[in-house]
Design a protein around this motif. Structure first.
Motif, short mmCIF file in Angstrom:
data_model
loop_
_atom_site.label_atom_id
_atom_site.label_comp_id
_atom_site.label_asym_id
_atom_site.label_seq_id
_atom_site.Cartn_x
_atom_site.Cartn_y
_atom_site.Cartn_z
N ALA A 151 47.48 33.91 66.13
CA ALA A 151 46.65 34.46 67.20
C ALA A 151 45.60 35.39 66.60
CB ALA A 151 47.54 35.22 68.19
N PRO A 152 44.53 35.67 67.35
CA PRO A 152 43.52 36.62 66.86
C PRO A 152 44.15 37.97 66.52
CG PRO A 152 42.71 35.47 68.80
CD PRO A 152 44.17 35.10 68.66
N MET A 153 43.57 38.66 65.56
CA MET A 153 44.06 39.99 65.20
C MET A 153 42.89 40.96 65.16
SD MET A 153 44.79 39.72 61.08
CE MET A 153 45.07 41.49 60.95
N LYS A 154 43.21 42.24 65.15
CA LYS A 154 42.17 43.26 65.18
C LYS A 154 41.47 43.39 63.84
CE LYS A 154 45.29 46.01 66.91
NZ LYS A 154 46.02 47.20 67.42
N TYR A 155 40.14 43.47 63.90
CA TYR A 155 39.33 43.68 62.70
C TYR A 155 38.25 44.70 63.03
CZ TYR A 155 36.06 43.06 58.89
OH TYR A 155 35.23 43.30 57.83
#
Length: 234
Positions: A119-123
């Motif tokens: 899943a998308p992750m924080k960047y």
């Protein structure tokens, strides 16, 4: 990928399943047609370094693979490059934010998330090597654990990294830095001591193996000493 060549590999990390990683083909790759990297002070020689897998990054990823899960722990990786350690954390369900100043780091991270069906992750864009104390990118808030590998590669006379870490370390936070004996460790210890961080060093030296070259380096663990309130005698 316009302007540069890439490769895709299955990367083993002890303790977790292999990760598929797309990286630059080699150190000769370079593409900055709009001058975005140049404006950030990233030279053509330094440009490809974010997109390569480094031994210290592998050591950090292995440590995060074995770290016990802690409810509510917030983790920040600085200078993440390809984000191997962040990907390990994310796959294990940790609350991790990856950060780097390179203009292509987010794009490569998103591609490697896709390759691993994650899943998308924080960047966030994170930059500390600047004269402007406000020019730290868009990393916000404080974290319980800040991790990084091979980030002491330049002299930092203004102690910008130490200031950055102090700004984003929560009360009681730890900071883990894997350093391949770059030579700036002693000066960095002094800069961190200004912010009341004490350090414990752990050697990570290992001999050459069939699957990996020899490695020499250290895990630096910084933490502020806990203070105890004085109780007046009755």
């Amino acid at each position: 990928m316009p302007g540069y060549l890439t490769k895709q590999e299955s990367i083993p990390v002890p303790g977790v399943a292999n990760l598929f990683i797309r990286s630059l083909l080699d150190k000769q790759q370079f593409s900055d047609p709009l001058g975005a990297a140049e404006q950030l002070g990233i030279s053509s020689a330094a440009w490809p370094l974010f997109g390569l897998l480094w031994p210290s990054g592998a050591k950090l990823a292995a440590r995060m693979a074995s770290r016990p899960l802690r409810t509510g722990e917030r983790i920040l990786e600085i200078g993440c490059g390809l984000g191997l350690a962040s990907l390990v954390c994310h796959r294990r369900g940790m609350d991790v934010t990856a950060s780097d100043c390179h203009p292509l780091a987010r794009q490569f991270l998103e591609e490697n998330l896709r390759l691993n069906a994650l899943a998308p992750m924080k960047y966030r864009t994170g930059q500390w090597g600047t004269d402007n104390p406000q020019g730290m990118g868009d990393v916000q808030g404080q974290f319980d654990l800040i991790i990084g590998s091979d980030v002491l590669y330049e002299r930092d006379a203004r102690a910008t990294l130490a200031h950055f870490l102090d700004a984003h370390a929560d009360q009681g936070a730890q900071i883990w830095i894997v350093d391949p004996n770059r030579g700036n460790r002693a000066a960095f210890h002094k800069q961190m001591a200004v912010h009341r961080f004490e350090v414990v060093e752990e050697r990570l030296d290992c001999p050459a193996l069939e699957s990996a070259p020899a490695y020499k380096g250290r895990l630096l663990v910084y933490e502020r000493p806990r203070t105890h309130a004085l109780v007046e005698p009755t």
